[in-house]
Motif scaffolding. Structure first.
Motif, PDB file in Angstrom:
ATOM      1  N   THR A  74       0.819  -1.222   0.000  1.00 56.16           N
ATOM      2  CA  THR A  74       0.000   0.000   0.000  1.00 56.16           C
ATOM      3  C   THR A  74       0.851   1.269   0.000  1.00 56.16           C
ATOM      4  O   THR A  74       0.403   2.313  -0.452  1.00 56.16           O
ATOM      5  N   HIS A  75       2.057   1.191   0.581  1.00 56.73           N
ATOM      6  CA  HIS A  75       3.004   2.316   0.565  1.00 56.73           C
ATOM      7  C   HIS A  75       4.349   1.795   1.029  1.00 56.73           C
ATOM      8  O   HIS A  75       4.486   0.602   1.316  1.00 56.73           O
ATOM      9  N   HIS A  76       5.342   2.677   1.135  1.00 53.35           N
ATOM     10  CA  HIS A  76       6.715   2.187   1.291  1.00 53.35           C
ATOM     11  C   HIS A  76       7.179   2.002   2.730  1.00 53.35           C
ATOM     12  O   HIS A  76       8.307   1.585   2.949  1.00 53.35           O
ATOM     13  N   ASP A  79       6.881  -1.269   7.909  1.00 46.36           N
ATOM     14  CA  ASP A  79       5.971  -2.224   8.548  1.00 46.36           C
ATOM     15  C   ASP A  79       4.949  -2.807   7.570  1.00 46.36           C
ATOM     16  O   ASP A  79       4.167  -3.684   7.935  1.00 46.36           O
ATOM     17  N   HIS A  80       4.967  -2.325   6.323  1.00 50.52           N
ATOM     18  CA  HIS A  80       4.052  -2.838   5.296  1.00 50.52           C
ATOM     19  C   HIS A  80       4.788  -3.582   4.175  1.00 50.52           C
ATOM     20  O   HIS A  80       4.143  -4.208   3.347  1.00 50.52           O
ATOM     21  N   VAL A  81       6.122  -3.486   4.156  1.00 51.28           N
ATOM     22  CA  VAL A  81       6.843  -3.999   2.967  1.00 51.28           C
ATOM     23  C   VAL A  81       8.017  -4.922   3.262  1.00 51.28           C
ATOM     24  O   VAL A  81       8.494  -5.605   2.340  1.00 51.28           O
ATOM     25  N   GLY A 175      -4.431   0.872   3.317  1.00 48.52           N
ATOM     26  CA  GLY A 175      -3.147   1.218   3.917  1.00 48.52           C
ATOM     27  C   GLY A 175      -3.313   2.330   4.937  1.00 48.52           C
ATOM     28  O   GLY A 175      -4.404   2.542   5.493  1.00 48.52           O
ATOM     29  N   ASP A 176      -2.250   3.095   5.152  1.00 52.11           N
ATOM     30  CA  ASP A 176      -2.285   4.113   6.205  1.00 52.11           C
ATOM     31  C   ASP A 176      -2.976   5.408   5.782  1.00 52.11           C
ATOM     32  O   ASP A 176      -2.990   6.384   6.538  1.00 52.11           O
ATOM     33  N   LEU A 177      -3.597   5.439   4.593  1.00 49.43           N
ATOM     34  CA  LEU A 177      -4.479   6.562   4.252  1.00 49.43           C
ATOM     35  C   LEU A 177      -5.620   6.640   5.251  1.00 49.43           C
ATOM     36  O   LEU A 177      -6.193   7.706   5.470  1.00 49.43           O
TER      37      LEU A 177
HETATM   38 ZN   LIG Z   1       2.767   4.229   6.949  1.00 46.15          ZN
END
Ligand SMILES: [Zn+2]
Length: 276
Positions: A74-76, A79-81, A175-177
Protein backbone atom coordinates in the motif's frame (compact mmCIF):
# COMPACT_ATOMS: atom_id res chain seq x y z
CA UNK A 1 19.05 -17.83 10.43
CA UNK A 2 17.28 -15.80 13.09
CA UNK A 3 16.77 -15.57 16.85
CA UNK A 4 13.10 -14.81 16.24
CA UNK A 5 10.74 -17.38 17.69
CA UNK A 6 7.10 -17.22 16.80
CA UNK A 7 5.11 -17.40 20.01
CA UNK A 8 1.76 -19.19 19.90
CA UNK A 9 -0.80 -16.74 18.58
CA UNK A 10 1.83 -14.11 17.98
CA UNK A 11 1.35 -14.07 14.23
CA UNK A 12 -2.36 -13.36 14.48
CA UNK A 13 -4.98 -15.13 12.42
CA UNK A 14 -6.56 -14.51 9.04
CA UNK A 15 -10.18 -13.51 9.60
CA UNK A 16 -12.63 -13.63 6.68
CA UNK A 17 -14.42 -10.26 6.41
CA UNK A 18 -16.11 -10.97 3.05
CA UNK A 19 -16.17 -14.05 0.79
CA UNK A 20 -12.53 -14.81 -0.01
CA UNK A 21 -11.23 -11.66 1.69
CA UNK A 22 -9.23 -12.33 4.86
CA UNK A 23 -7.49 -9.86 7.17
CA UNK A 24 -4.66 -10.59 9.59
CA UNK A 25 -3.94 -7.94 12.21
CA UNK A 26 -0.38 -8.60 13.42
CA UNK A 27 0.23 -8.03 17.14
CA UNK A 28 3.42 -6.08 16.40
CA UNK A 29 2.22 -2.53 15.59
CA UNK A 30 -1.30 -3.85 14.78
CA UNK A 31 -0.37 -3.89 11.09
CA UNK A 32 -2.97 -5.37 8.75
CA UNK A 33 -2.18 -7.81 5.95
CA UNK A 34 -5.03 -8.80 3.64
CA UNK A 35 -5.53 -11.92 1.52
CA UNK A 36 -7.88 -11.85 -1.48
CA UNK A 37 -8.48 -15.26 -3.04
CA UNK A 38 -9.39 -15.49 -6.72
CA UNK A 39 -9.86 -18.43 -9.08
CA UNK A 40 -6.28 -18.63 -10.33
CA UNK A 41 -4.25 -16.30 -8.14
CA UNK A 42 -4.46 -14.95 -4.62
CA UNK A 43 -3.46 -11.43 -3.66
CA UNK A 44 -1.64 -10.45 -0.47
CA UNK A 45 -1.78 -6.75 0.38
CA UNK A 46 1.13 -5.69 2.61
CA UNK A 47 3.71 -8.08 4.02
CA UNK A 48 4.37 -6.90 7.62
CA UNK A 49 7.58 -5.62 9.22
CA UNK A 50 10.16 -8.37 8.75
CA UNK A 51 10.97 -11.67 7.10
CA UNK A 52 10.10 -13.75 10.20
CA UNK A 53 6.70 -12.02 10.49
CA UNK A 54 6.12 -12.64 6.78
CA UNK A 55 6.99 -16.32 7.20
CA UNK A 56 4.19 -16.56 9.75
CA UNK A 57 1.88 -14.65 7.39
CA UNK A 58 2.76 -16.91 4.45
CA UNK A 59 2.06 -19.98 6.61
CA UNK A 60 -1.35 -18.53 7.50
CA UNK A 61 -2.03 -17.78 3.80
CA UNK A 62 -1.08 -21.34 2.83
CA UNK A 63 -3.63 -22.70 5.29
CA UNK A 64 -6.26 -20.87 3.20
CA UNK A 65 -5.04 -21.27 -0.39
CA UNK A 66 -2.37 -23.05 -2.46
CA UNK A 67 -2.75 -20.58 -5.36
CA UNK A 68 0.21 -18.61 -6.77
CA UNK A 69 0.47 -15.23 -5.08
CA UNK A 70 0.55 -11.60 -6.14
CA UNK A 71 1.70 -9.01 -3.59
CA UNK A 72 0.72 -5.34 -3.42
CA UNK A 73 2.33 -2.84 -1.03
CA UNK A 74 0.00 0.00 0.00
CA UNK A 75 3.00 2.32 0.57
CA UNK A 76 6.72 2.19 1.29
CA UNK A 77 6.84 2.21 5.12
CA UNK A 78 8.83 -0.68 6.56
CA UNK A 79 5.97 -2.22 8.55
CA UNK A 80 4.05 -2.84 5.30
CA UNK A 81 6.84 -4.00 2.97
CA UNK A 82 9.79 -5.67 4.67
CA UNK A 83 8.15 -9.09 4.43
CA UNK A 84 8.30 -8.84 0.62
CA UNK A 85 11.43 -11.04 0.50
CA UNK A 86 9.52 -14.06 1.80
CA UNK A 87 6.79 -13.74 -0.82
CA UNK A 88 9.28 -13.09 -3.62
CA UNK A 89 11.00 -16.37 -2.66
CA UNK A 90 7.58 -18.06 -2.89
CA UNK A 91 7.34 -16.86 -6.50
CA UNK A 92 5.01 -13.91 -5.99
CA UNK A 93 4.94 -10.95 -8.38
CA UNK A 94 5.26 -7.72 -6.37
CA UNK A 95 3.44 -4.44 -7.06
CA UNK A 96 3.61 -0.92 -5.58
CA UNK A 97 2.98 2.65 -6.61
CA UNK A 98 5.77 4.00 -8.79
CA UNK A 99 7.15 6.54 -6.26
CA UNK A 100 6.72 4.19 -3.31
CA UNK A 101 8.82 1.47 -4.93
CA UNK A 102 11.84 3.79 -5.13
CA UNK A 103 11.89 4.15 -1.32
CA UNK A 104 11.87 0.42 -0.56
CA UNK A 105 15.51 -0.44 0.13
CA UNK A 106 18.34 -0.66 2.61
CA UNK A 107 18.11 2.93 4.01
CA UNK A 108 14.52 2.40 5.20
CA UNK A 109 15.50 -0.93 6.81
CA UNK A 110 18.36 0.81 8.67
CA UNK A 111 16.00 3.55 9.85
CA UNK A 112 13.51 0.95 11.07
CA UNK A 113 16.28 -0.68 13.17
CA UNK A 114 17.00 2.71 14.78
CA UNK A 115 13.33 3.55 15.36
CA UNK A 116 12.34 0.06 16.59
CA UNK A 117 15.36 -1.50 18.35
CA UNK A 118 13.09 -4.22 19.74
CA UNK A 119 12.74 -5.51 16.15
CA UNK A 120 16.49 -5.38 15.42
CA UNK A 121 17.03 -9.15 15.45
CA UNK A 122 14.08 -9.72 13.07
CA UNK A 123 15.24 -6.93 10.80
CA UNK A 124 18.85 -8.17 10.79
CA UNK A 125 17.82 -11.17 8.67
CA UNK A 126 15.46 -9.18 6.43
CA UNK A 127 16.48 -8.10 2.93
CA UNK A 128 14.38 -5.27 1.46
CA UNK A 129 12.84 -6.18 -1.89
CA UNK A 130 11.33 -3.41 -4.01
CA UNK A 131 8.41 -4.41 -6.25
CA UNK A 132 9.33 -4.76 -9.91
CA UNK A 133 5.80 -3.95 -11.07
CA UNK A 134 4.75 -0.35 -10.59
CA UNK A 135 1.47 1.57 -10.84
CA UNK A 136 1.39 5.24 -11.73
CA UNK A 137 -2.32 5.96 -11.13
CA UNK A 138 -4.43 2.86 -11.79
CA UNK A 139 -4.05 -0.81 -12.67
CA UNK A 140 -6.32 -3.84 -12.65
CA UNK A 141 -5.26 -7.27 -11.41
CA UNK A 142 -7.13 -10.33 -12.71
CA UNK A 143 -7.09 -13.05 -10.05
CA UNK A 144 -9.17 -15.38 -12.24
CA UNK A 145 -12.88 -14.63 -12.01
CA UNK A 146 -12.13 -11.80 -9.61
CA UNK A 147 -10.89 -8.30 -10.39
CA UNK A 148 -8.93 -6.08 -8.04
CA UNK A 149 -8.41 -2.42 -8.90
CA UNK A 150 -5.31 -0.55 -7.72
CA UNK A 151 -5.71 3.22 -7.34
CA UNK A 152 -3.20 5.93 -6.52
CA UNK A 153 -5.61 8.79 -5.74
CA UNK A 154 -2.81 11.23 -4.94
CA UNK A 155 -0.43 11.86 -2.06
CA UNK A 156 -1.61 11.63 1.53
CA UNK A 157 -0.02 9.57 4.28
CA UNK A 158 2.99 9.14 1.99
CA UNK A 159 4.25 10.00 -1.46
CA UNK A 160 2.93 6.80 -3.02
CA UNK A 161 -0.25 5.57 -1.33
CA UNK A 162 -2.06 2.80 -3.19
CA UNK A 163 -5.60 1.51 -2.50
CA UNK A 164 -6.69 -2.00 -3.50
CA UNK A 165 -10.42 -2.14 -4.26
CA UNK A 166 -12.21 -5.50 -4.53
CA UNK A 167 -15.51 -4.57 -6.24
CA UNK A 168 -17.30 -7.93 -5.87
CA UNK A 169 -16.62 -7.93 -2.11
CA UNK A 170 -17.18 -4.22 -1.53
CA UNK A 171 -13.84 -4.11 0.29
CA UNK A 172 -11.14 -1.45 0.03
CA UNK A 173 -7.66 -2.02 1.41
CA UNK A 174 -6.49 1.50 2.15
CA UNK A 175 -3.15 1.22 3.92
CA UNK A 176 -2.28 4.11 6.20
CA UNK A 177 -4.48 6.56 4.25
CA UNK A 178 -7.01 5.42 6.86
CA UNK A 179 -5.96 4.81 10.48
CA UNK A 180 -7.88 2.98 13.18
CA UNK A 181 -6.78 2.55 16.79
CA UNK A 182 -4.46 5.56 16.59
CA UNK A 183 -4.30 8.92 14.85
CA UNK A 184 -3.01 9.40 11.28
CA UNK A 185 0.79 9.63 11.02
CA UNK A 186 2.25 12.72 9.37
CA UNK A 187 6.05 12.22 9.48
CA UNK A 188 6.23 11.75 5.71
CA UNK A 189 2.71 12.91 4.90
CA UNK A 190 1.22 15.55 2.61
CA UNK A 191 -1.38 16.97 4.99
CA UNK A 192 -2.65 19.55 2.47
CA UNK A 193 -3.38 16.88 -0.14
CA UNK A 194 -4.48 14.03 2.14
CA UNK A 195 -8.16 15.20 2.37
CA UNK A 196 -8.57 15.25 -1.44
CA UNK A 197 -6.98 11.81 -1.70
CA UNK A 198 -9.40 10.37 0.86
CA UNK A 199 -12.30 12.16 -0.86
CA UNK A 200 -11.40 10.34 -4.08
CA UNK A 201 -11.41 7.06 -2.16
CA UNK A 202 -14.82 7.90 -0.65
CA UNK A 203 -16.21 8.59 -4.12
CA UNK A 204 -15.48 4.96 -4.97
CA UNK A 205 -17.08 3.44 -1.89
CA UNK A 206 -20.73 2.38 -1.61
CA UNK A 207 -22.40 2.91 1.78
CA UNK A 208 -21.95 -0.79 2.58
CA UNK A 209 -18.19 -0.86 1.89
CA UNK A 210 -15.71 -2.29 4.35
CA UNK A 211 -12.35 -0.56 4.60
CA UNK A 212 -9.18 -2.25 5.83
CA UNK A 213 -6.96 0.43 7.39
CA UNK A 214 -3.19 0.09 7.60
CA UNK A 215 -3.46 -0.66 11.32
CA UNK A 216 -6.25 -1.69 13.65
CA UNK A 217 -9.85 -2.78 13.12
CA UNK A 218 -11.70 -2.96 9.81
CA UNK A 219 -13.94 0.12 9.50
CA UNK A 220 -16.95 1.26 7.50
CA UNK A 221 -17.48 4.19 5.14
CA UNK A 222 -18.83 6.42 7.93
CA UNK A 223 -15.54 6.06 9.82
CA UNK A 224 -13.64 7.20 6.73
CA UNK A 225 -16.02 10.16 6.27
CA UNK A 226 -15.34 11.24 9.86
CA UNK A 227 -11.58 10.90 9.45
CA UNK A 228 -11.77 12.86 6.20
CA UNK A 229 -13.49 15.73 8.06
CA UNK A 230 -10.69 15.80 10.64
CA UNK A 231 -7.99 15.73 7.94
CA UNK A 232 -9.77 18.54 6.06
CA UNK A 233 -10.00 20.60 9.27
CA UNK A 234 -6.25 20.22 9.83
CA UNK A 235 -5.47 21.18 6.23
CA UNK A 236 -7.50 24.40 6.62
CA UNK A 237 -5.78 25.20 9.92
CA UNK A 238 -2.42 24.87 8.16
CA UNK A 239 -3.48 27.18 5.29
CA UNK A 240 -4.92 29.77 7.70
CA UNK A 241 -1.90 29.57 9.98
CA UNK A 242 0.48 30.10 7.10
CA UNK A 243 -1.48 33.14 5.89
CA UNK A 244 -1.53 34.62 9.42
CA UNK A 245 2.14 33.87 10.05
CA UNK A 246 1.20 31.74 13.07
CA UNK A 247 3.89 29.56 14.70
CA UNK A 248 3.54 25.91 13.70
CA UNK A 249 3.26 24.85 17.36
CA UNK A 250 0.19 27.06 17.87
CA UNK A 251 -1.53 25.63 14.78
CA UNK A 252 -0.71 22.07 15.86
CA UNK A 253 -2.33 22.77 19.25
CA UNK A 254 -5.65 23.43 17.47
CA UNK A 255 -5.46 20.21 15.39
CA UNK A 256 -8.14 17.52 15.82
CA UNK A 257 -5.21 15.11 16.25
CA UNK A 258 -2.59 15.08 19.05
CA UNK A 259 -0.37 18.16 19.00
CA UNK A 260 2.97 16.32 18.85
CA UNK A 261 1.81 14.19 15.91
CA UNK A 262 0.29 17.19 14.11
CA UNK A 263 3.42 19.36 14.34
CA UNK A 264 5.23 17.67 11.42
CA UNK A 265 2.02 18.00 9.38
CA UNK A 266 1.99 21.76 9.95
CA UNK A 267 5.73 22.16 9.37
CA UNK A 268 5.65 20.16 6.14
CA UNK A 269 2.52 22.05 5.04
CA UNK A 270 4.22 25.41 5.60
CA UNK A 271 7.22 24.33 3.52
CA UNK A 272 4.92 23.18 0.73
CA UNK A 273 2.91 26.45 0.75
CA UNK A 274 6.10 28.50 0.56
CA UNK A 275 7.57 26.65 -2.38
CA UNK A 276 7.76 28.92 -5.42
ZN1 LIG B 1 2.77 4.23 6.95
Amino acid sequence: MTEYRAEPGRAGVLREIAPGVHVLCHPVLDVNATLVVGGEHALVVDTLSSAPQAQDLLAAVRRVTPLPLIVVNTHHHFDHVLGNVVFAADGAHLWAQEEASTFIGEPMRERAVLDYPELASELACTVPVAPANVVRTTATLDLGGRRVELHHFGRGHSIGDLVAWVPDAGAAIAGDLVEEGGPPQFDEAYALEWPDTVAALLALLPASAQVVPGHGQVVDRRFVVAQHEQLAALAWLIREGEQDGAPAERVAAKSPFPQDLSLPAVQRGYVQLNKP
